[in-house]
Design a protein around this motif. Structure first.
Motif, PDB file in Angstrom:
ATOM      1  N   ILE A  53       0.844  -1.202   0.000  1.00 57.92           N
ATOM      2  CA  ILE A  53       0.000   0.000   0.000  1.00 57.92           C
ATOM      3  C   ILE A  53       0.869   1.238   0.000  1.00 57.92           C
ATOM      4  O   ILE A  53       2.073   1.160   0.270  1.00 57.92           O
ATOM      5  CB  ILE A  53      -0.938   0.036   1.227  1.00 57.92           C
ATOM      6  N   GLU A  54       0.269   2.360  -0.290  1.00 59.36           N
ATOM      7  CA  GLU A  54       0.986   3.628  -0.188  1.00 59.36           C
ATOM      8  C   GLU A  54       0.767   4.202   1.210  1.00 59.36           C
ATOM      9  O   GLU A  54      -0.253   3.936   1.850  1.00 59.36           O
ATOM     10  CB  GLU A  54       0.503   4.588  -1.262  1.00 59.36           C
ATOM     11  N   LYS A  55       1.729   4.990   1.636  1.00 59.01           N
ATOM     12  CA  LYS A  55       1.608   5.588   2.970  1.00 59.01           C
ATOM     13  C   LYS A  55       0.338   6.414   3.062  1.00 59.01           C
ATOM     14  O   LYS A  55      -0.160   6.935   2.062  1.00 59.01           O
ATOM     15  CB  LYS A  55       2.831   6.431   3.314  1.00 59.01           C
ATOM     16  N   LYS A  56      -0.185   6.471   4.260  1.00 61.66           N
ATOM     17  CA  LYS A  56      -1.411   7.181   4.605  1.00 61.66           C
ATOM     18  C   LYS A  56      -2.672   6.396   4.245  1.00 61.66           C
ATOM     19  O   LYS A  56      -3.767   6.817   4.612  1.00 61.66           O
ATOM     20  CB  LYS A  56      -1.486   8.587   3.998  1.00 61.66           C
ATOM     21  N   GLN A  57      -2.512   5.261   3.562  1.00 63.53           N
ATOM     22  CA  GLN A  57      -3.660   4.417   3.272  1.00 63.53           C
ATOM     23  C   GLN A  57      -3.978   3.521   4.466  1.00 63.53           C
ATOM     24  O   GLN A  57      -3.096   3.204   5.266  1.00 63.53           O
ATOM     25  CB  GLN A  57      -3.403   3.553   2.038  1.00 63.53           C
ATOM     26  N   GLU A 111       2.167   4.105   7.866  1.00 68.46           N
ATOM     27  CA  GLU A 111       3.390   4.869   7.687  1.00 68.46           C
ATOM     28  C   GLU A 111       4.478   3.961   7.127  1.00 68.46           C
ATOM     29  O   GLU A 111       4.374   2.733   7.211  1.00 68.46           O
ATOM     30  CB  GLU A 111       3.842   5.469   9.018  1.00 68.46           C
ATOM     31  N   LEU A 112       5.520   4.580   6.587  1.00 65.37           N
ATOM     32  CA  LEU A 112       6.604   3.801   5.988  1.00 65.37           C
ATOM     33  C   LEU A 112       7.179   2.794   6.982  1.00 65.37           C
ATOM     34  O   LEU A 112       7.489   1.654   6.639  1.00 65.37           O
ATOM     35  CB  LEU A 112       7.705   4.736   5.484  1.00 65.37           C
ATOM     36  N   SER A 129       6.121  -1.088   7.622  1.00 64.43           N
ATOM     37  CA  SER A 129       6.497  -2.226   6.775  1.00 64.43           C
ATOM     38  C   SER A 129       7.129  -3.298   7.650  1.00 64.43           C
ATOM     39  O   SER A 129       8.138  -3.054   8.323  1.00 64.43           O
ATOM     40  CB  SER A 129       7.481  -1.788   5.698  1.00 64.43           C
ATOM     41  N   THR A 175       4.112  -4.076   2.960  1.00 71.46           N
ATOM     42  CA  THR A 175       5.061  -3.108   2.414  1.00 71.46           C
ATOM     43  C   THR A 175       4.334  -1.790   2.218  1.00 71.46           C
ATOM     44  O   THR A 175       3.307  -1.740   1.537  1.00 71.46           O
ATOM     45  CB  THR A 175       5.636  -3.578   1.077  1.00 71.46           C
ATOM     46  N   VAL A 176       4.858  -0.741   2.842  1.00 74.40           N
ATOM     47  CA  VAL A 176       4.281   0.593   2.719  1.00 74.40           C
ATOM     48  C   VAL A 176       5.216   1.435   1.866  1.00 74.40           C
ATOM     49  O   VAL A 176       6.397   1.598   2.213  1.00 74.40           O
ATOM     50  CB  VAL A 176       4.063   1.241   4.093  1.00 74.40           C
ATOM     51  N   LEU A 177       4.707   1.930   0.755  1.00 77.38           N
ATOM     52  CA  LEU A 177       5.530   2.711  -0.180  1.00 77.38           C
ATOM     53  C   LEU A 177       5.339   4.211   0.008  1.00 77.38           C
ATOM     54  O   LEU A 177       4.264   4.650   0.459  1.00 77.38           O
ATOM     55  CB  LEU A 177       5.168   2.329  -1.626  1.00 77.38           C
TER      56      LEU A 177
END
Lengths: 117, 114
Positions: B13-17, B83-84, B87, B112-114
């Protein structure tokens, strides 16, 4: 806070060699002690555990561990390793109080064992 | 007998999601645990349930993490927002309930947070 130290990050052995992985903990009182193993691509599973009684504990697949209270240690041993023992090994401890026990397992950082055929 | 089941196995996912992980313990196991495992580290307890009650959530970062175990069986762990630094591998374990009982672990969810 409780801490668990595993001295070796990565151990490389040849088949038939003897194995000893170190584990030390910091809690000065009564403890329950565990060794878990994680084979490649698999989940954590219990190798052996100690709660009381004979300090030499035998587990699955020929592994054993000895609890030495005076040294705060619970080292894992196997007289002759096989290629299939390649895995990551985790020592874990929880504290026993007079009124019960702390369910929280504190794990060491793990030791990666590579056994070459 | 089926072991502890977790899903998904992997999540990017992307950060803040927001993100959620699901765990189904071994049948009959009253105690359920969520652990966090960072790379190169051993698992660290986040929360422990006895049936539907969270009896130890002292290590759960409550500003962004939440968990529930409705009906005392399945459990969900949520992060919002991610948040990053989140991960990691999120592990679920279950046991019968006594402190000397073996904890059985699931395969984990690798986040994994991108």
């Amino acid at each position: 806070a409780q801490s668990v130290s595993q001295h070796n990050h990565h151990v490389i052995l040849s088949e038939a060699a003897s194995l000893e992985l170190g584990c030390n903990y910091s809690y000065g009182g009564t403890v329950n002690l565990f060794w878990y193993v994680q084979y490649p691509g698999q989940h954590l599973q219990l190798l052996l555990k100690y709660f009381s009684g004979d300090p030499l504990v035998k587990g699955i697949k020929g592994f054993e561990a000895e609890f030495i209270k005076s040294k705060f240690s619970f080292n894992l041993r196997k007289p002759s390793v096989q290629w299939s023992d390649t895995a990551e090994y985790f020592c874990a401890v929880n504290e026993v109080y007079s009124g019960g026990s702390n369910y929280k397992l504190t794990f060491g950082k793990g030791t990666l064992l590579t056994v070459n055929p | 007998e089926a072991g502890v089941v977790q899903s998904p196995r992997y999540k990017i996912i992307e950060k803040k999601q927001p993100v959620a992980f699901w765990c189904n313990p071994i049948s009959g196991h009253n105690t359920l645990y969520w652990y966090l495992q960072n790379l190169g580290q051993g698992p660290e307890l986040l929360i422990r349930y006895e049936n539907e009650e969270a009896v130890d959530d002292s290590q759960l970062p409550k500003d962004r993490f939440s968990a529930e175990r409705l009906k005392g069986v399945d459990s969900t762990l949520k992060i919002q927002p991610a948040e990053l630094g989140d991960s990691a591998v999120y592990l679920c374990a279950s046991s019968l309930g006594e402190v000397t009982d073996t904890q059985y672990f699931g395969p984990g969810t690798r986040l994994t947070v991108l």
